[in-house]
Design a protein around this motif. Structure first.
Motif, PDB file in Angstrom:
ATOM      1  N   GLN A 174      48.241 -24.070 -20.620  1.00 50.21           N
ATOM      2  CA  GLN A 174      48.293 -24.808 -21.891  1.00 50.21           C
ATOM      3  C   GLN A 174      49.622 -25.547 -21.969  1.00 50.21           C
ATOM      4  O   GLN A 174      50.674 -24.977 -21.729  1.00 50.21           O
ATOM      5  CB  GLN A 174      48.187 -23.830 -23.063  1.00 50.21           C
ATOM      6  N   GLU A 175      49.581 -26.835 -22.288  1.00 52.85           N
ATOM      7  CA  GLU A 175      50.788 -27.639 -22.459  1.00 52.85           C
ATOM      8  C   GLU A 175      50.608 -28.445 -23.736  1.00 52.85           C
ATOM      9  O   GLU A 175      49.771 -29.344 -23.778  1.00 52.85           O
ATOM     10  CB  GLU A 175      50.976 -28.556 -21.249  1.00 52.85           C
ATOM     11  N   GLN A 176      51.350 -28.126 -24.756  1.00 52.99           N
ATOM     12  CA  GLN A 176      51.190 -28.689 -26.089  1.00 52.99           C
ATOM     13  C   GLN A 176      49.769 -28.420 -26.556  1.00 52.99           C
ATOM     14  O   GLN A 176      49.379 -27.280 -26.672  1.00 52.99           O
ATOM     15  CB  GLN A 176      51.592 -30.155 -26.119  1.00 52.99           C
ATOM     16  N   ASN A 177      48.953 -29.446 -26.808  1.00 54.73           N
ATOM     17  CA  ASN A 177      47.589 -29.227 -27.289  1.00 54.73           C
ATOM     18  C   ASN A 177      46.538 -29.508 -26.224  1.00 54.73           C
ATOM     19  O   ASN A 177      45.386 -29.786 -26.546  1.00 54.73           O
ATOM     20  CB  ASN A 177      47.315 -30.092 -28.522  1.00 54.73           C
ATOM     21  N   ALA A 178      46.920 -29.454 -24.943  1.00 54.87           N
ATOM     22  CA  ALA A 178      45.976 -29.764 -23.869  1.00 54.87           C
ATOM     23  C   ALA A 178      46.072 -28.719 -22.763  1.00 54.87           C
ATOM     24  O   ALA A 178      47.086 -28.049 -22.608  1.00 54.87           O
ATOM     25  CB  ALA A 178      46.280 -31.149 -23.297  1.00 54.87           C
TER      26      ALA A 178
END
Length: 167
Positions: free
Chosen positions: A40-44
């Protein structure tokens, strides 16, 4: 660039690039036989495809780019940073152990067979993911400690490799 990969659970790792904060990643085998790492990286969700090459060379596909990667033992990297050459040549028998509990689904070698560094030895299935156990160095298969269909625990011996006479 140095990347540290620390197992934290079955198919879950903390990956740290250089001096950055570690990122928790999960691993799975895709239909093509390559490994996918996702996090998961930020909202993606970010997806990296990792394809094995010869020996300790991999290709990582990330954000539309293919990056060749060389895998090194962390002890060798520390010795190199200190200017000390790592020992070379045969170091005695090597026991390849299961990194996780699972079931042996394929045995790809037999006793007395010569194997190359990085060659698949057998496949352990864990949580519906197939994990290839590869030869860490060129060697001769001394013995198999398991058969197809065998249930194994984490750390269970799978294959014993003997160094090649010429190193």
């Amino acid at each position: 660039m140095l990347v540290h990969v620390h197992p934290v659970g079955e198919g879950v790792f903390d990956v740290q690039v250089a001096d950055s904060e570690p990122v928790r990643v999960s691993q799975r085998l895709n239909a093509r036989g390559s490994t996918q790492w996702f996090w998961q990286e930020q909202n993606a969700v970010v997806l990296a495809n990792v394809d094995g090459g010869a020996g300790s060379t991999l290709t990582v596909g990330l954000r539309g780019q293919q990056v060749p990667v060389r895998v090194e033992d962390s002890r060798k990297a520390v010795l190199a940073a200190l200017g000390i050459e790592a020992p070379r040549g045969p170091q005695g028998p090597l026991v390849v152990r299961s990194p996780m509990p699972g079931r042996v689904v394929k045995i790809l070698v037999k006793p007395a067979e010569r194997v190359a560094e990085g060659q698949p030895l057998l496949v352990v299935e864990a949580m519906k993911m197939e994990n290839e156990m590869r030869a860490p160095r060129a060697a001769t298969v001394s013995s198999l400690s398991v058969g197809e269909g065998a249930a194994v625990e984490a750390g269970a011996p799978l294959v014993v490799l003997e160094p090649l006479a010429n190193g």
